[in-house]
Design an enzyme around this catalytic site. Structure first.
Site, PDB file in Angstrom:
ATOM      1  CD  GLU A   1      -1.074 -36.486  -3.186  1.00 37.86           C
ATOM      2  OE1 GLU A   1      -1.775 -37.444  -3.565  1.00 37.86           O
ATOM      3  OE2 GLU A   1      -0.828 -35.503  -3.898  1.00 37.86           O
TER       4      GLU A   1
ATOM      5  CG  HIS B   1      -4.177 -29.239  -1.784  1.00 34.03           C
ATOM      6  ND1 HIS B   1      -3.075 -28.494  -2.140  1.00 34.03           N
ATOM      7  CD2 HIS B   1      -3.815 -30.537  -1.911  1.00 34.03           C
ATOM      8  CE1 HIS B   1      -2.089 -29.301  -2.464  1.00 34.03           C
ATOM      9  NE2 HIS B   1      -2.508 -30.552  -2.340  1.00 34.03           N
TER      10      HIS B   1
ATOM     11  CG  ASN C   1      -1.087 -38.798  -6.815  1.00 33.98           C
ATOM     12  OD1 ASN C   1      -1.089 -39.226  -7.965  1.00 33.98           O
ATOM     13  ND2 ASN C   1      -0.112 -38.022  -6.351  1.00 33.98           N
TER      14      ASN C   1
ATOM     15  N   GLY D   1       3.250 -35.674  -0.240  1.00 31.07           N
ATOM     16  CA  GLY D   1       2.626 -36.866   0.328  1.00 31.07           C
ATOM     17  C   GLY D   1       1.824 -36.568   1.581  1.00 31.07           C
TER      18      GLY D   1
ATOM     19  NE  ARG E   1      -0.933 -31.286   0.555  1.00 32.63           N
ATOM     20  CZ  ARG E   1      -0.430 -32.280   1.279  1.00 32.63           C
ATOM     21  NH1 ARG E   1      -0.159 -32.085   2.569  1.00 32.63           N
ATOM     22  NH2 ARG E   1      -0.192 -33.461   0.725  1.00 32.63           N
TER      23      ARG E   1
ATOM     24  CG  ASN F   1       1.534 -27.948  -4.317  1.00 28.13           C
ATOM     25  OD1 ASN F   1       0.424 -27.674  -3.860  1.00 28.13           O
ATOM     26  ND2 ASN F   1       1.892 -29.194  -4.592  1.00 28.13           N
TER      27      ASN F   1
ATOM     28  CE  LYS G   1       6.367 -32.852  -6.616  1.00 28.22           C
ATOM     29  NZ  LYS G   1       5.037 -32.366  -7.033  1.00 28.22           N
TER      30      LYS G   1
END
EC number: 5.4.2.11
Length: 249
Positions: A88, A10, A185, A23, A61, A16, A99
């Site tokens: 995800e 996506h 992922n 997730g 997304r 992001n 993060k």
């Protein structure tokens, strides 16, 4: 006969952009993400790809990226299958956390392990947490015990593979050209399976947003070749940017 499969992550999502673990949280695309979807459609159009069917997750997304790409391709009419199995990876108790701040707190190496290792999951989300998927009506028909509170890439692969074998692979074997628009992922899991990547090598694989990855497969769905569409250096830079998301500021 060569079978063609495109994997598309996506476009950039709001989280992001915010550098947060996403997730299964259902966040929107950014303006850049919507532009990436259109750009992906143009790359696939320039490649002359004509799809027969498309697959995506149940997270918007990915759904909106697919819609934007198909519109640019003038293939809006394609049949689309949506499955939670393409979601995800579930990031457990990390979902929603920054993060870089998490890396500063726990160390970059630990965050890299949580993000990119094969079989080590993040701390689990409690089933009583309102964010647990068992409280989301889109999963209401599923066995509650099948819904994860956290996942490693290994358990994500276990989730994704039945959909590959039951839905995607038969279409490819029938000669159809297939587009799968999903997540970093779930696509890493498919990449690992298709290319027989080792558990150690998969640690270093980062899939950029919005750049189509074209696989050419033989009759037995063995990989003949694969490449990102467009500028290879641009794809490399975008993948490096994904890798840097888990570093402390």
């Amino acid at each position: 006969m060569t079978r063609k499969l495109v994997l598309l992550r996506h476009g950039q999502s709001q989280w992001n952009l915010d550098n947060r673990f996403t997730g299964w949280v259902d966040v929107e695309l950014t303006d850049q993400g919507r532009q990436e979807a259109v750009a992906a459609g143009k790359l696939m159009k320039d490649e002359g790809l004509q799809f027969d069917v498309a697959h995506t997750s149940v997270l918007k997304r990915a759904i909106h990226t697919l819609q934007g790409a198909l519109k640019e391709l003038d293939q809006d009419w394609l049949p689309v299958s949506k499955s939670w199995r393409l979601n995800e990876r579930h990031y457990g108790g990390l979902q929603g956390l920054d993060k870089a701040e998490t890396a500063a707190k726990h160390g970059e190496e630990q965050v890299k392990i949580w993000r990119r290792s094969y079989d080590i999951p993040p701390p689990a989300m409690d089933v009583d947490d309102p964010g647990h998927p068992c409280h989301d009506r889109r999963y209401a028909t599923l066995d509650r015990n099948a819904l994860p509170g956290t996942e490693s890439l290994a358990t994500t692969l276990v989730r994704v593979l039945p959909y590959w074998h039951d839905a995607i692979a038969p279409q490819l074997k029938a000669g159809q050209t297939v587009l799968v628009t999903a997540h970093g992922n779930s696509l890493r899991a498919l990449y690992k399976y298709l290319n027989d990547v080792s558990n150690e090598q998969i640690l270093e694989l980062n899939i950029p947003t919005g750049i189509p990855l074209l696989f050419e497969l033989d009759d037995n769905l063995q990989v003949r070749s694969f490449r990102y569409l467009g500028d290879p250096e641009a794809a490399k830079r975008a993948a490096e940017a994904v890798a840097n998301q888990g570093k402390a500021k």
